[in-house]
Write a protein that holds these residues in place. Structure first.
Motif, PDB file in Angstrom:
ATOM      1  N   SER A 216      11.307   8.599 -10.222  1.00  0.00           N
ATOM      2  CA  SER A 216      10.067   8.200  -9.565  1.00  0.00           C
ATOM      3  C   SER A 216      10.375   7.294  -8.386  1.00  0.00           C
ATOM      4  O   SER A 216      11.242   6.441  -8.432  1.00  0.00           O
ATOM      5  CB  SER A 216       9.188   7.451 -10.556  1.00  0.00           C
ATOM      6  OG  SER A 216       8.344   6.564  -9.883  1.00  0.00           O
ATOM      7  N   ALA A 217       9.649   7.534  -7.345  1.00  0.00           N
ATOM      8  CA  ALA A 217       9.833   6.701  -6.159  1.00  0.00           C
ATOM      9  C   ALA A 217       9.589   5.237  -6.492  1.00  0.00           C
ATOM     10  O   ALA A 217      10.253   4.354  -5.988  1.00  0.00           O
ATOM     11  CB  ALA A 217       8.892   7.148  -5.052  1.00  0.00           C
TER      12      ALA A 217
ATOM     13  N   PHE B 134      13.702   9.151  -0.423  1.00  0.00           N
ATOM     14  CA  PHE B 134      14.546   8.660   0.661  1.00  0.00           C
ATOM     15  C   PHE B 134      13.706   8.141   1.821  1.00  0.00           C
ATOM     16  O   PHE B 134      13.872   7.013   2.274  1.00  0.00           O
ATOM     17  CB  PHE B 134      15.490   9.765   1.142  1.00  0.00           C
ATOM     18  CG  PHE B 134      16.473   9.314   2.187  1.00  0.00           C
ATOM     19  CD1 PHE B 134      17.697   8.778   1.823  1.00  0.00           C
ATOM     20  CD2 PHE B 134      16.161   9.407   3.529  1.00  0.00           C
ATOM     21  CE1 PHE B 134      18.594   8.342   2.787  1.00  0.00           C
ATOM     22  CE2 PHE B 134      17.048   8.973   4.502  1.00  0.00           C
ATOM     23  CZ  PHE B 134      18.266   8.443   4.128  1.00  0.00           C
ATOM     24  N   SER B 135      12.778   8.972   2.292  1.00  0.00           N
ATOM     25  CA  SER B 135      12.006   8.551   3.459  1.00  0.00           C
ATOM     26  C   SER B 135      11.104   7.365   3.125  1.00  0.00           C
ATOM     27  O   SER B 135      10.931   6.469   3.952  1.00  0.00           O
ATOM     28  CB  SER B 135      11.213   9.727   4.037  1.00  0.00           C
ATOM     29  OG  SER B 135      10.682  10.530   3.034  1.00  0.00           O
ATOM     30  N   ALA B 136      10.542   7.356   1.920  1.00  0.00           N
ATOM     31  CA  ALA B 136       9.672   6.230   1.551  1.00  0.00           C
ATOM     32  C   ALA B 136      10.474   4.933   1.515  1.00  0.00           C
ATOM     33  O   ALA B 136      10.017   3.887   1.984  1.00  0.00           O
ATOM     34  CB  ALA B 136       9.019   6.485   0.201  1.00  0.00           C
ATOM     35  N   THR B 137      11.684   5.011   0.977  1.00  0.00           N
ATOM     36  CA  THR B 137      12.525   3.818   0.917  1.00  0.00           C
ATOM     37  C   THR B 137      12.902   3.363   2.321  1.00  0.00           C
ATOM     38  O   THR B 137      12.860   2.178   2.651  1.00  0.00           O
ATOM     39  CB  THR B 137      13.790   4.111   0.098  1.00  0.00           C
ATOM     40  OG1 THR B 137      13.399   4.645  -1.163  1.00  0.00           O
ATOM     41  CG2 THR B 137      14.595   2.859  -0.104  1.00  0.00           C
ATOM     42  N   LEU B 138      13.262   4.330   3.148  1.00  0.00           N
ATOM     43  CA  LEU B 138      13.636   3.999   4.518  1.00  0.00           C
ATOM     44  C   LEU B 138      12.473   3.336   5.257  1.00  0.00           C
ATOM     45  O   LEU B 138      12.644   2.328   5.949  1.00  0.00           O
ATOM     46  CB  LEU B 138      14.074   5.275   5.245  1.00  0.00           C
ATOM     47  CG  LEU B 138      14.422   5.131   6.724  1.00  0.00           C
ATOM     48  CD1 LEU B 138      15.580   4.167   6.909  1.00  0.00           C
ATOM     49  CD2 LEU B 138      14.771   6.489   7.315  1.00  0.00           C
TER      50      LEU B 138
ATOM     51  N   LEU C 192       7.352  12.431   5.314  1.00  0.00           N
ATOM     52  CA  LEU C 192       6.827  11.088   5.553  1.00  0.00           C
ATOM     53  C   LEU C 192       7.489  10.527   6.803  1.00  0.00           C
ATOM     54  O   LEU C 192       8.713  10.445   6.885  1.00  0.00           O
ATOM     55  CB  LEU C 192       7.116  10.178   4.343  1.00  0.00           C
ATOM     56  CG  LEU C 192       6.402  10.547   3.041  1.00  0.00           C
ATOM     57  CD1 LEU C 192       6.750   9.528   1.959  1.00  0.00           C
ATOM     58  CD2 LEU C 192       4.902  10.631   3.235  1.00  0.00           C
ATOM     59  N   GLN C 193       6.694  10.148   7.758  1.00  0.00           N
ATOM     60  CA  GLN C 193       7.206   9.609   9.022  1.00  0.00           C
ATOM     61  C   GLN C 193       6.067   8.927   9.750  1.00  0.00           C
ATOM     62  O   GLN C 193       4.912   9.022   9.351  1.00  0.00           O
ATOM     63  CB  GLN C 193       7.833  10.723   9.875  1.00  0.00           C
ATOM     64  CG  GLN C 193       6.980  11.980   9.926  1.00  0.00           C
ATOM     65  CD  GLN C 193       6.531  12.367  11.296  1.00  0.00           C
ATOM     66  OE1 GLN C 193       6.204  11.519  12.103  1.00  0.00           O
ATOM     67  NE2 GLN C 193       6.492  13.666  11.556  1.00  0.00           N
ATOM     68  N   HIS C 194       6.417   8.254  10.836  1.00  0.00           N
ATOM     69  CA  HIS C 194       5.442   7.383  11.508  1.00  0.00           C
ATOM     70  C   HIS C 194       4.183   8.124  11.958  1.00  0.00           C
ATOM     71  O   HIS C 194       3.110   7.547  12.027  1.00  0.00           O
ATOM     72  CB  HIS C 194       6.105   6.712  12.718  1.00  0.00           C
ATOM     73  CG  HIS C 194       6.658   7.688  13.713  1.00  0.00           C
ATOM     74  ND1 HIS C 194       8.008   7.890  13.872  1.00  0.00           N
ATOM     75  CD2 HIS C 194       6.047   8.544  14.557  1.00  0.00           C
ATOM     76  CE1 HIS C 194       8.192   8.814  14.798  1.00  0.00           C
ATOM     77  NE2 HIS C 194       7.024   9.222  15.231  1.00  0.00           N
TER      78      HIS C 194
ATOM     79  N   SER D  53       0.833  -1.207   0.000  1.00  0.00           N
ATOM     80  CA  SER D  53       0.000   0.000   0.000  1.00  0.00           C
ATOM     81  C   SER D  53       0.863   1.250   0.000  1.00  0.00           C
ATOM     82  O   SER D  53       0.578   2.231  -0.685  1.00  0.00           O
ATOM     83  CB  SER D  53      -0.890   0.038   1.244  1.00  0.00           C
ATOM     84  OG  SER D  53      -1.696  -1.089   1.322  1.00  0.00           O
ATOM     85  N   LEU D  54       1.902   1.203   0.795  1.00  0.00           N
ATOM     86  CA  LEU D  54       2.746   2.379   0.924  1.00  0.00           C
ATOM     87  C   LEU D  54       3.439   2.710  -0.393  1.00  0.00           C
ATOM     88  O   LEU D  54       3.489   3.863  -0.815  1.00  0.00           O
ATOM     89  CB  LEU D  54       3.779   2.126   2.036  1.00  0.00           C
ATOM     90  CG  LEU D  54       4.677   3.294   2.396  1.00  0.00           C
ATOM     91  CD1 LEU D  54       3.870   4.382   3.079  1.00  0.00           C
ATOM     92  CD2 LEU D  54       5.791   2.828   3.334  1.00  0.00           C
ATOM     93  N   ARG D  55       3.958   1.684  -1.032  1.00  0.00           N
ATOM     94  CA  ARG D  55       4.609   1.920  -2.322  1.00  0.00           C
ATOM     95  C   ARG D  55       3.624   2.513  -3.321  1.00  0.00           C
ATOM     96  O   ARG D  55       3.937   3.463  -4.044  1.00  0.00           O
ATOM     97  CB  ARG D  55       5.163   0.612  -2.881  1.00  0.00           C
ATOM     98  CG  ARG D  55       6.316   0.050  -2.095  1.00  0.00           C
ATOM     99  CD  ARG D  55       6.709  -1.301  -2.664  1.00  0.00           C
ATOM    100  NE  ARG D  55       7.853  -1.860  -1.954  1.00  0.00           N
ATOM    101  CZ  ARG D  55       8.700  -2.718  -2.506  1.00  0.00           C
ATOM    102  NH1 ARG D  55       8.540  -3.103  -3.751  1.00  0.00           N
ATOM    103  NH2 ARG D  55       9.708  -3.180  -1.814  1.00  0.00           N
ATOM    104  N   THR D  56       2.449   1.923  -3.349  1.00  0.00           N
ATOM    105  CA  THR D  56       1.433   2.426  -4.272  1.00  0.00           C
ATOM    106  C   THR D  56       1.107   3.879  -3.958  1.00  0.00           C
ATOM    107  O   THR D  56       1.014   4.728  -4.852  1.00  0.00           O
ATOM    108  CB  THR D  56       0.160   1.569  -4.154  1.00  0.00           C
ATOM    109  OG1 THR D  56       0.532   0.203  -4.295  1.00  0.00           O
ATOM    110  CG2 THR D  56      -0.850   1.947  -5.219  1.00  0.00           C
TER     111      THR D  56
END
Lengths: 279, 603
Positions: B409-410, B269-273, B207-209, B189-192
């Protein structure tokens, strides 16, 4: 660069308030018919609430331990220390000098209802009640503040540096307080030196806020407090600017002859941080 | 998406009228609340500026919202009930510059009301633009209202959005960390969602918790748009000024924290992390820190991934599956490099076409870009023999794109890496020179295809036997090969030697490259070219062993059209740093600024 450490549960911050409770605090504050002790209590309660709210990050949980909050009062006999300076928390927190923001949140004295200027009924939590009596043993109080701060730093060597907010309305009756303030300002975490801010509620001198020039402190009392005060770091100057005050580069954490709104501003500047507590 | 339907047809009170179709929509005037109320009340028409402040504090807003009927303006809100919290007073959570309340409306719906505790510099324009544009499912629709709330006898703006039912990512992990299949569903879901953001020209920026809400069905909704950036999806041009905050340091590239700003790919970066952290937690639930500050790694780890953060990074990476481990190593390396993906930095530097974009979105680049691209940073001392071809024009820019549309693109990052793994099956020692401890539990990568995509069976330290030694170095321009920068050119070297970069894969388009790339043959080219169907691009990852140039006294700088950039002193250089200075007037000749300090320069 100092003062960069973020405040989180692993690295809580210390805000220590040192409050004059001498008999002269019964006089009225500048420009109002409110006793200084009442104006001070209102400002303290407000800032304690504000700091507790900063610790609420999630609607589904209570406040987090981002702050240790300290209250030291001086003037009247203090039952905890047997001297004239000591812990100033009351109710369930009585006898403690430092209390975590979580304990603070769970232990207000009461939630008070008052009527605001517009006639609306407003509720607000209360932790600190007005106190007045005795002389002004400022040195004793700052000595206790120093001991408290030093031991806190031992436990939190990498935290955001402690902030000590001192409020008085007069002259020390137990010697030159600059001896103590200098030691206090030399305490440091790895993130920078402790910061000491002084607020005078004296109504004798000219009002001045965060001056850089010692000449702006006219009386001897005011000059002593000027000397005691840390130079405001940039983030506190920025907080003052956000509150509508331009503070010169070398401006000190010192406000003289404050009226009620200036008391609030002073506390806001003193509790500013570079980063809000972690989200 | 089965949640409280924030994208459904909306009640009138937050549905701001659409911006005019013509004209740049980011300059849309502040949206007017749709329902004029309070006859005779002095509602100013859309105005171009905000109150300067001082803004109320959270406790001021708590005081105000004890009587919503007098504090708020619109009828729906005045009739609402704030949810109560501590002391029986209105419940509030506090963020960097806002206090957020929850209001139950009389129609049964619930609303988040965001009141500002400091001046929201980009507020009206940003939120008006968001209200006027189609938003992806992963965002809640927002409304901006001037003069909505009265506190301290003054009216202040608010932002509203439907309350998103769900848990913040950290709360969700508190109860779901032991359910790898749920975590893997969330990763999907997050990747999408991140890709949706990108496709809509949106970079969330923080993007963070705490800003990721997980719904009952493991979908994600992002909240808190104060750090958001909008971009033209065709040109990549920034449509909003950069935010003042660079996001949560535990989730951002260290350099972005230092320099601020936001770019088209700032979420990568944050999405990958976050994605990899979830993968690591799925495999080893105890890696979750559960301290409300970060998931697995902290800002200290990201800041020094091979020093202070080495242990954390090793644990993190060894918990990942074979697929993810490569991405994890790239992330680790990325931490030590510029946060800017060079392709975009280069695109911005073709500023003859886009001067305003470059100036607005990358303020630090105007004079002395602290950009340490691979080709600038990768000169290792060992390679100095033939470096610096005389007459070569400044710092190499073999990958200069001819147009700025090629942004990263992410999704390409997340998915591309996984695909890349299959391409360099032979390159098993990709990062072995830098992270010996994480290699102990690394199985030989020729089993990549069987490693599968789920991380749950990985990371337990199981080691498959290495049946044969790794293949000898092959000096071909292909995935797994190692490259040393010599002057402007890349030269293949055996991976056992000092090298600056590793080829991740060959591809036909630079947009598929996660970090750096140059033409397949390594040759210098002053213009970017794309092959037509053939594999003409080498995506590379800088080797962690490569020397990072930095601004410091004694450092040498070469002047380039990106500005000044550090180069090895044995190459051609134009300036040398003589001292640092708090004030540029201290400098005898020239000076520059790297975003933090002034540096005095001499020729």
């Amino acid at each position: 660069m100092p003062y960069q450490q973020r405040i989180d549960r692993a690295n809580p911050a210390l805000v220590l308030m040192v409050l004059d409770q001498s008999a002269s605090m019964r006089d009225n504050v500048a420009g109002a018919d409110t006793g200084k002790q009442y104006a001070l209590a209102e400002a303290v309660n407000r800032i304690v609430y504000e700091l507790v709210l900063r610790c609420v990050k999630n609607a589904a949980e209570g406040p987090r331990h981002y702050y240790d909050l300290g209250l030291i009062g001086y003037g009247p006999d203090n039952p905890s220390t047997g001297g004239n300076a000591g812990p100033a928390w009351s109710g369930a927190l009585a006898g403690n000098t430092l209390v975590s923001s979580v304990e603070v949140a769970h232990n207000p004295l009461r939630v008070e209802t008052y009527t605001d200027a517009g006639g609306a009924s407003v509720r607000t939590p209360v932790w600190y009640e007005p106190v007045s009596g005795g002389t002004t043993p400022m040195g004793e109080a700052l000595h206790l503040a120093g001991a408290t701060t030093a031991s806190w730093i031992e436990r939190h060597p990498h935290s955001f540096p402690p902030v000590i907010i001192h409020v008085t309305d007069g002259m020390s009756t137990d010697g030159d307080p600059r001896v103590w303030s200098e030691r206090l300002r030399q305490l440091a975490t790895s993130d920078g030196n402790a910061l000491l801010l002084n607020l005078s509620l004296s109504t004798r001198d000219e009002a001045v806020q965060f001056p850089a020039d010692r000449k702006q402190a006219r009386s001897k009392d005011a000059k002593v407090l000027f000397d005691m005060s840390s130079v405001l770091p940039p983030f506190m100057r920025a907080a003052a600017r956000a509150a509508g005050l331009e503070v010169p580069e070398e401006g000190r954490g010192f406000v003289n002859n404050a009226d009620i709104s200036q008391v609030v501003t002073f506390f806001q500047v003193g509790t500013a941080t570079v980063h809000q507590p972690a989200g | 998406m089965d949640r409280e339907t924030p994208n459904d047809p909306n009640p009138a009170w937050w549905n701001t009228p659409s911006a005019p179709a013509s004209g740049p929509w980011y300059s849309t005037r502040t949206a007017e609340p749709p329902t004029p109320t309070k006859t005779g009340s002095p509602r100013t028409p859309a105005r171009s500026h905000l109150p300067d402040g001082p803004y109320p504090s959270a406790s001021d807003y708590v005081t105000a919202l004890q009587a919503p009927a007098t504090a708020l303006t619109q009828p729906e809100l005045r009739a609402a009930s704030p949810r109560s919290g501590m002391f029986g007073l209105p419940a509030v959570t506090t963020g960097q510059n806002a206090a957020v309340f929850t209001l139950d409306l009389t129609d049964g719906s619930t609303l988040a009301l965001r009141a500002f505790t400091s001046k929201p510099s980009r507020g009206p324009e940003l939120y008006a633009a968001l209200a006027a544009m189609p938003l992806p499912d992963c965002m809640a629709p927002v409304g901006w209202f001037d003069d909505e709330i009265t506190a301290d006898n003054t009216r202040w703006p608010v932002v509203t959005m439907p309350w998103v039912e769900g848990l913040t990512l950290e709360r969700w992990l508190d109860t779901h960390r032991n359910y790898p299949h749920r975590i893997n569903a969330l990763r999907h879901s997050l990747r999408t969602a991140v890709d949706e953001l990108y496709d809509h020209g949106i970079a969330h920026g923080d993007l963070q918790h705490g800003n990721i809400i997980v719904t009952d069905t493991d979908e994600v909704v992002f909240v808190d748009y104060d750090g958001l950036m909008l971009f033209d999806t065709n040109t990549g041009q920034a449509l909003t000024p950069p935010p003042t905050e660079a996001g949560h340091p535990n989730y951002q590239h260290p350099q972005r924290i230092a320099q601020g700003g936001a770019e088209r790919y700032s979420d990568t970066f944050s999405a990958t992390l976050i994605d990899l952290s979830l993968a690591a937690i799925a495999a080893q639930p105890d890696l979750y820190r559960a301290d409300g500050n970060s998931l697995v790694l902290t800002a200290e780890d990201l800041d020094d991934p091979n020093g202070r953060g080495a242990t954390s990074f090793d644990r993190f990476i060894s918990a990942l599956s074979e697929d993810d481990r490569t991405t994890g190593q790239l992330l680790r390396t990325w931490c030590t490099r510029t946060h800017q993906l060079p392709i975009t930095a280069a695109a911005l530097s073709t500023s003859s076409e886009l001067p305003n974009t470059a100036a607005r979105s990358t303020p630090h680049q105007q004079r002395s870009a602290p950009v340490t691209k691979l080709e600038q940073t990768s000169h290792s001392p060992a390679s100095n023999g033939s470096s610096g071809r005389p007459g070569s024009p400044g710092v190499s820019r073999p990958n200069q794109p001819s147009e700025p549309r090629q942004v990263f693109s992410a999704l390409a990052w997340l998915a591309g890496i996984a695909a890349a793994l299959f391409l360099f099956v032979g390159g098993s020692d990709l990062f072995s020179d830098t992270t010996p401890s994480s290699q102990q539990s690394t199985s030989s990568s020729n089993s990549a295809a069987s490693a599968g995509s789920s991380g749950q069976d990985q990371g337990s330290g199981s080691t498959s036997q290495r049946s044969e030694p790794p293949p000898p170095p092959q000096l071909e321009w292909e995935a797994g090969s190692c490259v040393r920068m010599v002057g402007d050119q890349g030269e293949l070297v055996p991976c056992s030697q000092s090298h600056d970069a590793v080829i991740v894969r060959q591809t036909s388009s630079s947009t598929n490259c996660p970090m750096y790339y140059w033409p397949a043959d390594g040759a210098t080219s002053s213009f970017w070219f794309e092959g037509s169907g053939s594999m003409s691009v080498s995506c590379v990852a800088p080797s962690a062993g490569a020397q990072v140039m930095d601004y410091r006294i004694g450092a040498c700088l070469r002047e380039d059209w990106d500005g000044l950039m550090p180069v090895p002193c044995h190459t051609r250089y134009d300036f040398r740093i003589t001292q640092s200075a708090n004030d540029p007037s201290w400098c005898p000749d020239y000076y520059m600024e790297d975003g933090w300090d002034y540096w005095c320069l001499s020729r």
